[in-house]
Design an enzyme around this catalytic site. Structure first.
Site, PDB file in Angstrom:
ATOM      1  CE  LYS A 271      -3.670  -2.371  -0.360  1.00 10.28           C
ATOM      2  NZ  LYS A 271      -4.341  -3.239   0.545  1.00 10.28           N
TER       3      LYS A 271
HETATM    4  C1  LIG Z   1      -5.515  -4.273   0.808  1.00 10.56           C
HETATM    5  C2  LIG Z   1      -6.974  -4.083   0.815  1.00 10.56           C
HETATM    6  C3  LIG Z   1      -7.760  -4.416   1.932  1.00 10.56           C
HETATM    7  C4  LIG Z   1      -7.220  -5.166   3.097  1.00 10.56           C
HETATM    8  O1  LIG Z   1      -6.206  -4.502   3.756  1.00 10.56           O
HETATM    9  P1  LIG Z   1      -5.454  -5.279   4.947  1.00 10.56           P
HETATM   10  O2  LIG Z   1      -4.729  -4.167   5.650  1.00 10.56           O
HETATM   11  O3  LIG Z   1      -4.537  -6.260   4.311  1.00 10.56           O
HETATM   12  O4  LIG Z   1      -6.484  -5.910   5.781  1.00 10.56           O
HETATM   13  C5  LIG Z   1      -9.090  -4.103   1.918  1.00 10.56           C
HETATM   14  N1  LIG Z   1      -9.668  -3.507   0.854  1.00 10.56           N
HETATM   15  C6  LIG Z   1      -8.960  -3.183  -0.244  1.00 10.56           C
HETATM   16  C7  LIG Z   1      -9.636  -2.505  -1.370  1.00 10.56           C
HETATM   17  C8  LIG Z   1      -7.591  -3.491  -0.305  1.00 10.56           C
HETATM   18  O5  LIG Z   1      -6.902  -3.230  -1.411  1.00 10.56           O
END
Ligand SMILES: *Cc1c(COP(=O)(O)O)cnc(C)c1O
Length: 371
Positions: free
Chosen positions: A181
């Site tokens: 991210k």
């Molecule tokens: C990465 C992601 C999540 C989950 O994030 P985590 O921190 O791994 O739980 C949820 N929604 C979207 C759209 C994502 O890309």
């Protein structure tokens, strides 16, 4: 040449912060987490922030905080990561999907309206690719129909639409600090909210439902109490240490991703390739760089690019076509726009460390693979 799909952007200053925490007394949820929460809330112009260990945890806690339970329905997009829908199922409620707009890939407010029933309790909007859903229209609809509005802002720390930022028009927005991210602690997440009741529920539910954290108990005896069994979802200081300095570089890194995105888009336009359109008045967080290709050639193109050493990905396989959701009765054809976009999508590398030379190689590989 090898071009990774994603590279984190952690620096020596982030490592130094972690070492400082490791040399201190508290390594669980304490002052560093608080410092992160205060800074993050300020950036999002929100009253409260609760650090958690993932966006998934954050979304789950938001649904729990508004009392989503068995018999309830929550509407969301099929074009997202599975976690967005799974959290609804965690609550014993039913995930209801509403199709996306074919041009932007974002959940359609009209489709949401058509999916509302007497059991609908909430809507989870997903700011796909870092581009925000029309929060002005969606808030109007949710207010009119008495629904809670929640944001999955996993892609969207830096995004804005109609001068509205994530968390501003909803009961809460969840962010992800997973490895790929925009900012990361490997695993991690946060929720922002302007509602103090919700904030208090988040703080309690993220740590077993107890009324005190370890730091708050330190040096004094206070009787613990628990009204509702919560979860083990707290962010801790080692995670927070990795994140605090990244907050100071959000703009700088967004500019770098923006430049990469515009370079890709110039090529897509020249080559006659489609890609997700930005909605009007939208400042994108530029989390993903997606190109749409011929669905029949998509997997072959991915294979060719991988053979050339270029890391690519697909965001996302529609959630309703995952086996578990199919067993609940969803099938191909249910959400044609989401399925159409998904079948044509390829995500290309986009991160601050991507060099110009690497991007040229990605573009060249795509060019060679598409023909
Ligand atoms: C990465 C992601 C999540 C989950 O994030 P985590 O921190 O791994 O739980 C949820 N929604 C979207 C759209 C994502 O890309």
């Amino acid at each position: 040449m090898k071009v990774e799909f994603s590279k984190h952007n952690l620096t020596q200053s982030d490592i130094t912060e972690v070492v400082n925490v490791l040399n201190s007394l508290f390594i669980t949820t304490a002052s560093k987490t608080k410092e992160f929460e205060e800074k993050f809330a300020q950036i999002l112009m929100a009253k409260h922030c609760a650090g958690v260990n993932s966006a998934t945890a954050g979304l789950h806690l938001l649904l729990k905080s508004i009392g989503v339970t068995e018999g309830d329905e929550v509407i969301t997009t099929p074009l997202s990561f599975v976690a967005t829908a799974n959290v609804i199922e965690y609550c014993g409620a039913k995930a209801i999907f509403a199709d996306v707009d074919l041009v932007t890939g974002l959940i359609s407010v009209e489709a949401i309206e058509n999916a509302i029933t007497e059991n609908t309790k909430a809507v989870i909007a997903v700011h796909l690719y870092g581009n925000m859903v029309d929060m002005v229209e969606l808030k109007k609809l949710c207010d009119k129909r008495g629904l809670y509005l929640i944001e999955d802002a996993a892609h969207c720390v830096e995004g804005e639409r109609d001068s509205v930022v994530p968390g501003e028009f909803s009961i809460g927005a969840a962010f992800s600090f997973y490895a790929t991210k925009n900012i990361t602690s490997g695993e991690g997440g946060a929720v922002v909210t302007n509602n103090s009741d919700i904030a208090n529920k988040l703080y309690t539910l993220r740590l077993h439902g107890l009324n005190r954290s370890a730091e708050n108990r330190y040096g004094k005896h206070v009787e613990l109490d628990m009204e509702v069994p919560g979860y083990k979802y707290n962010m801790f200081d080692i995670q927070a240490a990795l994140l605090v300095n990244q907050l100071g570089k959000l703009d700088e890194n967004l500019k770098k991703r923006e430049h990469i995105a515009l370079t890709y888009e110039r090529f897509f336009n020249e080559a006659g390739l489609d890609y997700p359109m930005l909605p009007p008045n939208c400042k994108s967080a530029r989390h993903l760089a997606v190109v749409y290709v011929d669905a029949l050639k998509r997997d072959e193109i991915i294979k060719k690019m991988q053979e050339r050493g270029v890391g690519v990905s697909v965001h996302f396989k529609p959630i309703h076509l995952m086996s578990w959701y199919k067993k609940k009765g969803f099938k191909e054809g249910d959400f044609p726009n989401a399925e159409n976009i998904s079948s044509r999508s390829i995500s290309l590398p986009i991160y601050p460390k991507l060099t110009q030379q690497e991007q040229e190689y990605v573009i060249d590989s795509l060019k060679q693979s598409v023909i």
